[in-house]
Design a protein around this motif. Structure first.
Motif, PDB file in Angstrom:
ATOM      1  N   GLN A  99       0.939  -1.341   0.463  1.00 57.88           N
ATOM      2  CA  GLN A  99      -0.422  -0.041  -0.313  1.00 57.88           C
ATOM      3  C   GLN A  99       0.813   0.905   0.293  1.00 57.88           C
ATOM      4  OE1 GLN A  99      -2.686  -0.451   3.191  1.00 57.88           O
ATOM      5  NE2 GLN A  99      -4.171  -1.393   2.271  1.00 57.88           N
ATOM      6  N   LEU A 100       1.694   0.851   0.697  1.00 57.09           N
ATOM      7  CA  LEU A 100       3.130   2.488   0.495  1.00 57.09           C
ATOM      8  C   LEU A 100       3.715   2.596  -0.468  1.00 57.09           C
ATOM      9  CD1 LEU A 100       5.089   4.514   1.878  1.00 57.09           C
ATOM     10  CD2 LEU A 100       6.183   2.681   2.419  1.00 57.09           C
ATOM     11  N   LEU A 101       4.132   1.681  -0.749  1.00 58.21           N
ATOM     12  CA  LEU A 101       4.418   1.346  -2.610  1.00 58.21           C
ATOM     13  C   LEU A 101       4.120   1.965  -4.131  1.00 58.21           C
ATOM     14  CD1 LEU A 101       7.089  -1.025  -2.042  1.00 58.21           C
ATOM     15  CD2 LEU A 101       7.641   1.110  -1.566  1.00 58.21           C
ATOM     16  N   SER A 102       2.250   1.368  -3.763  1.00 58.16           N
ATOM     17  CA  SER A 102       1.551   1.558  -4.449  1.00 58.16           C
ATOM     18  C   SER A 102       1.094   4.055  -4.750  1.00 58.16           C
ATOM     19  CB  SER A 102       0.359   0.692  -4.821  1.00 58.16           C
ATOM     20  OG  SER A 102      -0.598   1.382  -3.882  1.00 58.16           O
ATOM     21  N   GLY A 103       0.613   3.842  -3.306  1.00 57.59           N
ATOM     22  CA  GLY A 103       0.608   5.105  -2.802  1.00 57.59           C
ATOM     23  C   GLY A 103      -0.533   5.048  -2.252  1.00 57.59           C
ATOM     24  N   LYS A 104      -1.468   4.396  -2.290  1.00 56.78           N
ATOM     25  CA  LYS A 104      -2.246   3.609  -1.375  1.00 56.78           C
ATOM     26  C   LYS A 104      -2.481   4.660   0.028  1.00 56.78           C
ATOM     27  CE  LYS A 104      -6.403   0.973   0.131  1.00 56.78           C
ATOM     28  NZ  LYS A 104      -6.669  -0.635   0.133  1.00 56.78           N
ATOM     29  N   ALA A 105      -1.384   3.612   0.316  1.00 62.02           N
ATOM     30  CA  ALA A 105      -1.088   4.252   1.818  1.00 62.02           C
ATOM     31  C   ALA A 105      -0.248   5.488   1.770  1.00 62.02           C
ATOM     32  CB  ALA A 105      -0.992   3.540   2.764  1.00 62.02           C
ATOM     33  N   LYS A 106      -0.963   6.141   3.036  1.00 62.53           N
ATOM     34  CA  LYS A 106      -0.027   7.704   3.008  1.00 62.53           C
ATOM     35  C   LYS A 106       1.556   7.943   4.133  1.00 62.53           C
ATOM     36  CE  LYS A 106      -1.890   9.759   0.216  1.00 62.53           C
ATOM     37  NZ  LYS A 106      -1.885  10.347  -1.485  1.00 62.53           N
ATOM     38  N   TYR A 107       1.800   8.641   3.838  1.00 62.07           N
ATOM     39  CA  TYR A 107       3.188   8.371   4.850  1.00 62.07           C
ATOM     40  C   TYR A 107       3.107   9.952   5.230  1.00 62.07           C
ATOM     41  CZ  TYR A 107       5.901   9.300   1.183  1.00 62.07           C
ATOM     42  OH  TYR A 107       6.737  10.148  -0.106  1.00 62.07           O
ATOM     43  N   SER A 108       3.807  10.638   6.793  1.00 62.00           N
ATOM     44  CA  SER A 108       3.938  11.923   6.886  1.00 62.00           C
ATOM     45  C   SER A 108       4.689  12.989   6.199  1.00 62.00           C
ATOM     46  CB  SER A 108       4.334  12.434   8.031  1.00 62.00           C
ATOM     47  OG  SER A 108       4.828  13.941   8.843  1.00 62.00           O
ATOM     48  N   SER A 109       3.503  13.488   5.349  1.00 61.88           N
ATOM     49  CA  SER A 109       4.370  15.227   4.209  1.00 61.88           C
ATOM     50  C   SER A 109       5.463  15.726   4.331  1.00 61.88           C
ATOM     51  CB  SER A 109       3.503  15.558   3.859  1.00 61.88           C
ATOM     52  OG  SER A 109       2.009  15.351   2.682  1.00 61.88           O
ATOM     53  N   ILE A 110       6.025  15.082   5.940  1.00 60.48           N
ATOM     54  CA  ILE A 110       7.517  16.422   6.292  1.00 60.48           C
ATOM     55  C   ILE A 110       8.520  15.488   5.620  1.00 60.48           C
ATOM     56  CG2 ILE A 110       7.943  14.743   8.491  1.00 60.48           C
ATOM     57  CD1 ILE A 110       7.727  18.817   7.867  1.00 60.48           C
ATOM     58  N   PHE A 111       8.676  14.478   5.473  1.00 60.47           N
ATOM     59  CA  PHE A 111       9.377  13.913   5.128  1.00 60.47           C
ATOM     60  C   PHE A 111      10.134  13.879   3.364  1.00 60.47           C
ATOM     61  CE2 PHE A 111       8.153  11.611   8.519  1.00 60.47           C
ATOM     62  CZ  PHE A 111       9.219  11.987   9.410  1.00 60.47           C
ATOM     63  N   ASN A 112       8.639  14.609   2.459  1.00 62.15           N
ATOM     64  CA  ASN A 112       8.837  14.357   1.471  1.00 62.15           C
ATOM     65  C   ASN A 112      10.376  16.356   0.845  1.00 62.15           C
ATOM     66  OD1 ASN A 112       7.523  13.056   0.140  1.00 62.15           O
ATOM     67  ND2 ASN A 112       5.808  13.515   0.738  1.00 62.15           N
ATOM     68  N   TYR A 113      10.318  17.442   2.220  1.00 58.24           N
ATOM     69  CA  TYR A 113      11.049  17.319   2.155  1.00 58.24           C
ATOM     70  C   TYR A 113      12.766  17.401   1.623  1.00 58.24           C
ATOM     71  CZ  TYR A 113       7.414  21.180   2.855  1.00 58.24           C
ATOM     72  OH  TYR A 113       5.709  21.183   2.654  1.00 58.24           O
ATOM     73  N   PRO A 114      13.745  17.707   1.381  1.00 64.27           N
ATOM     74  CA  PRO A 114      14.936  17.423   1.510  1.00 64.27           C
ATOM     75  C   PRO A 114      15.777  17.771   2.588  1.00 64.27           C
ATOM     76  CG  PRO A 114      15.585  19.402   0.227  1.00 64.27           C
ATOM     77  CD  PRO A 114      13.613  19.293   0.276  1.00 64.27           C
ATOM     78  N   THR A 115      17.139  16.754   3.031  1.00 66.16           N
ATOM     79  CA  THR A 115      17.734  18.179   3.887  1.00 66.16           C
ATOM     80  C   THR A 115      18.969  18.293   3.582  1.00 66.16           C
ATOM     81  OG1 THR A 115      18.952  15.779   4.210  1.00 66.16           O
ATOM     82  CG2 THR A 115      16.806  16.241   5.587  1.00 66.16           C
ATOM     83  N   VAL A 116      18.877  19.721   3.798  1.00 62.13           N
ATOM     84  CA  VAL A 116      20.020  20.542   2.725  1.00 62.13           C
ATOM     85  C   VAL A 116      21.386  20.347   3.281  1.00 62.13           C
ATOM     86  CG1 VAL A 116      19.976  22.582   1.504  1.00 62.13           C
ATOM     87  CG2 VAL A 116      17.914  20.998   1.463  1.00 62.13           C
ATOM     88  N   THR A 117      21.391  20.858   5.071  1.00 54.45           N
ATOM     89  CA  THR A 117      22.378  20.631   5.561  1.00 54.45           C
ATOM     90  C   THR A 117      22.396  20.004   6.451  1.00 54.45           C
ATOM     91  OG1 THR A 117      21.402  22.891   7.265  1.00 54.45           O
ATOM     92  CG2 THR A 117      22.522  24.024   4.748  1.00 54.45           C
TER      93      THR A 117
END
Lengths: 315, 268, 268, 315
Positions: A99-117
């Protein structure tokens, strides 16, 4: 017993703060709601390993490298507890991964930001884990027993991470000009996304009402967000830094900090797949899953060979 | 004498750090959560060992007289010379150059697939276990103490990686193909550990004495894994102990050291 | 005004350098010798353009008055501040930090497979060609001259990469699958170029004005490649022009800059 | 004409310094000998891209990066000329590549050593290209026309590379203590392998006699090696560096430099596959070949589609 009677018993238990256990009767919607929430939480732990994992190889001291590794490892552990809790509701870890890989299940959107420093590591510990804890502490008393017990362990470790994160920021804040600039920059980038972690405003939060009734949730998104703002607005002073919100100020009447408007367009954009790293994060999980397939198969095949050998010896 | 001990301590530390760094690349990318956690544990153990060893090397240096310090000058990180403060563990990890690293080549090879990572860990842990056992008896009390503390960890690494060698060797056709390919890549890097370096004299025990016990361990696990042990006495790679590394180490160091190089002598 | 021109020059230089660096990763590893050579040529052209642009940026800075220099201080490489000499091209390439780079995100993405490299080059060259055409008319004589010199190179990059897009799109089922996968990865990075940054005012031409010509070019090549152009107006990545990069750039810089960071201010 | 007559005509041409051309009659052994030598040379150019390619991404200045890229690109070009020359003898580039990857064909063993520091780039230009040129200049007059013409182009570019390499070493030699130490270290590592590039001593060189008779080769391995030592022993003084050979000294009687014994055990070890990078180099070539397969197939398929379309339009 009729479904109605069962539902009454169920709600009475909830109201009496008696934990629901896997073998107890529960409404199908309660079960589904929990599976959705617990698996989403588990996925968040697993996907959340990636942005921090990005700095393990480059941590600036061996001590920080060890702390970061241990922290990311803890997140894997949290994922394990939570997947196990969800499994008691009749779904397998593999199904949840699908479900995660198919996009059916979500995860916290915060982890869609890059770690830049590097400073992002501390700021994630402080703000992101801080917001997560704010959300999670009430879940230690959530009505479903296995979830509540998992959350007690998770919260204990998360609080430790948050303290570690803040401690590393104190070091930066007492460091050189470059280190202080790096810290302010990281705060500027993570502040608003952290506020979004509490989810939409109460009037736009579809699953909340039922979750409150069933004591899966105990506080509204806006309540928790306000608590978080009040906490961070004080802590940031200890760092000698500022939050990137010109509207942030203490409201003597409300006894709370007022704060500026959240960019909900960005929030929904990221939720719906258009964050800076959505594709990258899922691709990374997909890759680990695909490249791990032969390993998992070998482990199963070997265990089976072993079992047969033992069997034939016994026979 | 002091020089040999100092360099030997760096050798032990570098082995642990570089392999710890390599294994850490799996964190968040393992084939299953349980394995992700297990390998990260090994990585943490190794980095912990490296820290103790670098601290000890730094202590040795800071306690040397001028003549002793001059004798090891070539092993010290150049930027540190301008910091005007005592030598610290991170200076040794983050500011030495590739030619100053003394780790075995096998520790620096790319992580490859799970078979490569597992087999490398098994070969290395089998050696490190015997090495630490010897060091437990060392007349150098600090090395003996570090070895004593680390031995339990290493015993676990050895058992865990050995079990995986067995699983992959005696698993599916695919896992067998992969571990055999890993073996073809790795075998030539296993001999280096047993060839004594100039600094493996005096306090450092003779690594050549460990070969037969190592062969025995490899042999018994390989037998269970239904794998053939390649002929011993074949040609072997070397150079790591005198700082001539494979082309892989430079990239690892560039990445690992980037923040200390960009922001020298800061507190983190 | 001076600040905008300086930052814009860095933006142009960073685009060329970072993509040149990425393409150079293919050198010695291309799918056939002819392609190895062709892509290395593109890489060489881009690095050559970057050198002219960094030299120009350094000249601008060295000629600024104190107020002008203060206004761009945040874009300068910190280590250089202690060198006590004029700013040089390599200081800008090798000693700025990730947050100071102004390149488009598309240039820093990993090289991926041949389809990814080709399609990225095509998207980028199609933009750069239009951008240099505009700059040929610039009132800034140096930028106009650099654009004029570079335009012939870029025309070749565009033609070459376009031909390969056609080959891969209208080649085998496998090549089509791969270029479609590359498209799925890359499309969201194509919009950034057309959104004007704060420094794209005054002397810098408006990139938004180039969108329709770019769409047209993409459309005609895609038509020949039998590929569908994704809907325009979809959401797009951004951040490169203000120094917020993907997680890939840091690794590229750590590797590229390692010698200058290890041995600052030496002559090579 | 009988084979014997043909052979006589052939050898007369050779003796008269007339070039043999692809369509001319030639002894099968001459053809095989040439294919072996030219393809080995071509493979050396291609594999030789790898050790230098290793430093492109890390070159310490943009100028040096461009020079190095262009140099490695030239090596690809040399590979192209030489494969083309070999193709005139009736073997395809794909066949030659197969022979390289299977280990049937060799390449120069020097490329089985790792490039460990930046100074290796200059030292390779100076010593390795220097030794190569020493070997190659006589080949510009080699008896087979296409090979001789390819070598004229190759040698011109190689000389340029060698000058560039030496120039970059002059810069290092005038640099800081670290740069000088880096330079001396590189010389120490590359000196002996460079001497081995001239091949075994004359008495141990199996293919040499015939190659001399056919004027494929014009000087013996030991003659060329001595020239090289004499040249480098002087040049190293300009760098203020030393060669790692305590036995190196001018012999007034021979008018040559004497030098120490070469470690032929190492030489044969590396030739037979046991160099530091033999497997790594072949794996890299294999990977490029395998990963390039779909690209080459797509190019062929597209060209075929084009041809058919043009055909049907014409019809």
């Amino acid at each position: 017993m009729s479904v109605q009677e069962l539902e009454t018993i169920f709600q009475n238990k909830i109201d009496a703060e008696v934990r629901i256990e896997p073998k107890d009767w529960m409404p199908e919607k309660y079960r589904q709601n929990l599976i959705r929430q617990i698996s989403q939480h588990a996925h968040s732990e697993i996907v959340g390993m990636l942005p921090e994992g990005n700095w393990i190889s480059r941590a600036p001291s061996l001590k920080r490298k060890a702390i970061l590794l241990a922290k990311v490892q803890d997140e894997a552990g949290h994922g394990l507890y939570l997947y196990s809790a969800a499994e008691t509701l009749g779904i397998s870890r593999d199904e949840m991964t699908e479900q995660l890989l198919s996009g059916k299940a979500k995860y916290s959107s915060i982890f869609n930001y890059p770690t830049v420093t590097w400073a992002d590591m501390g700021v994630i510990g402080w703000l992101v884990d801080g917001a997560a804890i704010m959300n999670q502490v009430p879940l230690c008393r959530t009505s479903y027993g296995p979830y509540s017990r998992a959350m007690i362990r998770v919260c204990k470790e998360e609080s430790f991470h948050q303290r570690q994160g803040f401690e590393s920021l104190l070091v930066l804040s007492k460091g050189t000009d470059e280190q202080r600039a790096m810290l302010q920059d990281a705060i500027d980038r993570w502040w608003w996304p952290s506020l979004m972690m509490f989810g939409p405003t109460d009037d736009a939060s579809p699953n909340s009402v039922l979750s409150m009734k069933w004591k899966i949730k105990r506080f509204s998104n806006d309540e928790l967000r306000q608590r978080f703002v009040d906490m961070v607005a004080e802590q940031v002073k200890l760092l000698g830094m500022t939050l990137p919100d010109p509207d942030l100020k203490w409201n003597e009447e409300r006894k709370h900090y007022d704060f500026g408007a959240i960019n909900w367009e960005e929030f929904w954009n990221v939720v719906s797949g258009n964050g800076p790293c959505n594709k990258q994060r899922l691709d990374a999980r997909q890759k680990a899953w695909d490249e791990g397939a032969w390993v998992r198969e070998a482990a199963v095949a070997h265990a089976e060979k072993r079992r047969q050998r033992t069997g034939s010896v016994a026979a | 004498m002091n020089k040999e001990l100092f360099e030997y301590t760096l050798h032990l530390a570098d082995n642990a750090l570089i392999l710890g760094q390599r294994n850490a690349e799996w964190c968040g990318h393992g084939p299953a959560l349980e394995q992700d956690i297990a390998l990260t544990n090994i990585s943490l153990d190794l980095i912990g060992q490296a820290r103790l060893l670098y601290q000890y090397a730094a202590d040795q240096y800071n306690a040397m007289d001028v003549g002793g310090q001059a004798a090891v000058a070539a092993l010290l990180p150049k930027p540190w010379k301008e910091f005007n403060r005592a030598l610290q563990e991170d200076d040794l990890a983050y500011l030495r150059e590739e030619r100053q690293f003394r780790n075995l080549l096998i520790t620096e090879l790319p992580k490859g697939d799970w078979a490569m990572t597992i087999l490398r860990q098994f070969f290395f842990s089998a050696f490190q276990y015997l090495q630490y056992q010897q060091l437990q008896q060392s007349s150098d009390a600090t090395l003996a103490a570090i070895a004593d503390k680390s031995l339990k960890e290493t015993a676990y690494h050895l058992r865990w990686s050995g079990e995986w060698v067995i699983r992959l060797g005696d698993g599916t056709a695919e896992s067998r193909r992969r571990i055999e390919a890993a073996l073809a890549d790795l075998w030539m890097f296993t001999g280096e550990a047993f060839v004594p370096a100039a600094f493996e004299t005096g306090i450092a025990p003779d690594p050549a004495a460990l070969r037969s016990a190592w062969d025995e361990r490899i042999g018994s696990v390989f037998a269970e894994a239904t794998l053939d042990v390649p002929a011993t006495g074949t040609w072997s790679q070397g150079g790591g102990k005198r700082g001539v590394h494979t082309e892989h180490l430079g990239y690892l160091l560039a990445e690992m050291q980037v923040l200390q190089r960009t922001y020298p002598n800061m507190t983190w």
